[in-house]
Structure formats: structure tokens, C-alpha cells
Design an enzyme around this catalytic site. Sequence first.
Site, PDB file in Angstrom:
ATOM      1  N   ASP A  48      -9.653  -4.075  -5.845  1.00  0.00           N
ATOM      2  CA  ASP A  48      -9.050  -3.122  -4.925  1.00  0.00           C
ATOM      3  C   ASP A  48      -9.371  -1.695  -5.378  1.00  0.00           C
ATOM      4  O   ASP A  48      -8.855  -1.226  -6.395  1.00  0.00           O
ATOM      5  CB  ASP A  48      -7.538  -3.324  -4.867  1.00  0.00           C
ATOM      6  N   HIS A  93      -7.821  -4.940  -1.132  1.00  0.00           N
ATOM      7  CA  HIS A  93      -6.566  -4.360  -0.648  1.00  0.00           C
ATOM      8  C   HIS A  93      -5.890  -5.215   0.420  1.00  0.00           C
ATOM      9  O   HIS A  93      -4.765  -5.693   0.245  1.00  0.00           O
ATOM     10  CB  HIS A  93      -6.851  -2.957  -0.113  1.00  0.00           C
ATOM     11  N   SER A 141       0.818  -1.208   0.000  1.00  0.00           N
ATOM     12  CA  SER A 141       0.000   0.000   0.000  1.00  0.00           C
ATOM     13  C   SER A 141       0.858   1.267   0.000  1.00  0.00           C
ATOM     14  O   SER A 141       1.651   1.468  -0.920  1.00  0.00           O
ATOM     15  CB  SER A 141      -0.955  -0.035   1.202  1.00  0.00           C
TER      16      SER A 141
END
Length: 460
Positions: free
Chosen positions: A391, A417, A223
Site C-alpha cells: 500500500d 489499499h 483510509s
Amino acid sequence: MVSFPLIGRLKGHEYAALVGSFFFLVIENALRFIIMLLPVPIIQWFYDRSRTLFHRFSMNRVKGKSKAEDAADAIRKAKDFGELCRYWGYTHEEHVVLTKDGYLLGLHRLPTKRGQRKRSPGTSTGKPVVYLHHGLLMNSEVWVCLTNAERCLPFVLAEQGFDVWMGNNRGNKYSKKSVHHDPNSSKFWNYSLDDFAWHDIPDSIQYILDITKSSSLSYVGFSQGTAQAFAALSIHPQLNEKVNVFIALAPAMSPAGLAAPLVDGLMKASPTLMYLFFGRKAILSSTTTWQAILYPPIFTSAIDTAMHFLFNWDSKNITYLQKIAAYAHLYSFASVKSVVHWFRSCARVHSRCMTTMSARLALLVGVRTDLRGFPTKNIVTSIVLLYGDRDSLVDIKTMLKELPDHTTVKRLAGYEHLDILWGKDVDKDVIPEVVNALRLHCDSCESLDNFKDGYKAFER
């Protein structure tokens, strides 16, 4: 004529969301203040009542605990990175990096396989080195809070013969010190993505290379940990010589958008609102308070609801017990400014209005209005992207336009995610891809163990 920075920028429902969010934050902060004044027995009473209510109305009443439930409970209760590693039989090392601007960052290391102990801690192992970095509002615990060791990327890499390191952003649980500023001061929290790129990532990498005596390492980010590496590699040309491959898991460099009007409104509006709502220090610091007062299944349901509301994630690929275990380790401290910077990066994809914010109001609250991009096309290091096609924080088409041509991409069908960290099938879908990329690009992977079926089996 004085211009107001929101007029003409948001739609009606977005204004309503902003007003609603303001009152929600006022109420939440008032409750948190009251809770802080309550004695421990009262807090325990609330915890017990929430547990009673949950079991009274729960449809899934189970008598006794299974082995899987015991593991999830132990992971949930683990106080720190060390306890999580010891549960699975690993000996870890703790290191501290002093950045050039005076922050003290915690590093965690797994230098040996399960059940082994290094005779001389803090020295080179001669193994290929891999460095893992977490995402926004997280710390290094997110890598090792899985309910099965074979789904835990750091443990698998350690078993494969890697010298595994995990970093921490300034301000989080393991990096809450500075030689210049007290953590209780707003100056300590005056940092953003720029500081991660200029200092935290390159200084951590250099420390690791100095300890391991290696010429380069492999970087695995998750991320925002990918955004930090993209930025660092683009502005530090010499860093490209020290990173042999950059594996980006769920790369959130240019998010496509957010599901909730509340957050989308904040994102499109002036960053001043974020400072007015959340202050100038740590954001969402009350999370730990609510975690302490709510029974774990209720806290887990609250997180799931928030994830669906904010990002439209269903979290169906993460098992219930994994959520119970991991959500307790999901949040760590981060500065409001770093979140503002991330939101502004999102807004740049959708609108250029962020840079036209009222100059007078900007000067009044001290907000820097320019958002300088990073020359990511200049990155020389090999790049491997792994993303889920469900995502909402990954806009792969937009991202690839900003990356060099040697970037390779792997799409994970049905993944959201957090699934890339904690999904039930990461040992089949994610970890083999990571190991294969490491073997392909690593400078000294000839001595690694053979990798079969994605992992080696672990038993406690």
C-alpha cells in the site's frame, strides 16, 4: 520583491506535469460541459457505442451470464445503500445527525441479522455497537457493495450480533445538506479535515450512543476515515472514553508518497494551484458524468489505469467482477479544501516548504498556510492497525512514531489499499482480524455468536 511560490520548489518534470494537468483539466471540463448539454438519447448512444466497441475488441467474450455476473450487475446497478442491503436480505435504518456547525450527516444502521426486522426502529438493541467510517471521496456504500456477503464486513458483524452503524462525511451523497448554507454555494464546501475531527466524528458517535443507550462503541475506519478518527480522538479527550477500540484499516495518516509526478507535483506545490485547477466546491464532480456515459468494463479499466498511474496499484487482489460492482460506488462528493488539506498533510512528511508559501498570494486567494498537527500520542483508546505491505499510501514506520505505545499492528502480505475493502480473500485475512480485535476490546461481547472460519455462509 514579489516571490512566486513555485520557483525553486519543483523539479523540471514536475513543472511539466503541472502544465499538462492544467490543459487536461481544461479539456475535461470542456467535454463535461458539452455532455451536460446533450439530450439523454445522445448520451445513451455513446453508452451503446462504447459497449459495442468493448465487445468487438475484448478478448474475453462470454455468452450468457453466470450467477456471479448477475450478482455483480445487480450490485453495480443498485442506486443507494438501501438497495445494496436489500439485495442480500438486510433491513437497514437511516438516521440524520445535526452537527454543532449545522451540517446534516446521514448515518446507516444494520440493527439485525439477515432476514430479520427490528420492531422498534431507532431504539436500543442491547447489542455491542460498532461504527464504520469510509475514506476520502467515498460514502457508506463502499462497505456493502461486495459481490459475496461473506466478504462484506458489516454483514458479517451483523450476523455475529453487533449493532452496526456506518457514517458519512459532510458533502457526500448522504450528507449534502446544511441548515446554514446551500449545497450550490462555495460556503457549503468550505470544510477540511479539521471539521471532520471537530464535528463530524464526535457528533456522529454521540448520536449513536444516545440512540443505542450504550456507554461506548467500537470504531472501524478505512483510509482517511482512520485519519479523521486519529485527529478526533487526539483533540477530544472525552471521546476516548466513548470508543473502546479503534481499528484502522489501511490507515492513511502519513502517506509515503504518490507515484504520479502530476499529483506529486501538485502535492509539493502551493495549495493555491489546487483551488485554481478545481475551484472551491466539490472535487472531481465530473466522475459521475463519465460513469453514466461509459460502458462499465471500460469505466473499470479507466479506474484501474488511474489507480496504477497515481498510486502504482495493480489491483490484482480484487476480482474483475468485484471491480465492475464496486467501482460504480467508489466515488462520492468531497470538498476541494478537504483534499488540499490531505495533500498538505502528505507534503509535511516530505518537505517543510508548504509553510513558506508566498503570504501575498495566500492572502489573495484566501488560503490558510499553517498546518497544525494533532497530538495523536495522547490517544488513550486501544488502537489496532491493519495495513497492506504493498500500500503506497501507508508509511507504517512514520505513523508509529506519532502514535502511542499501546498501538498494535498487523501486516497483510501482498495487500494494496483497496484490497482491504474488496480483496478476494478479505473473509480470511481481514475480517477475522477485525472480529478478534472487537471481541478482545469490546465491553459487552459475551453475548456474541461464536466466530468460526471468519464468517457464516450466505446464500441468496
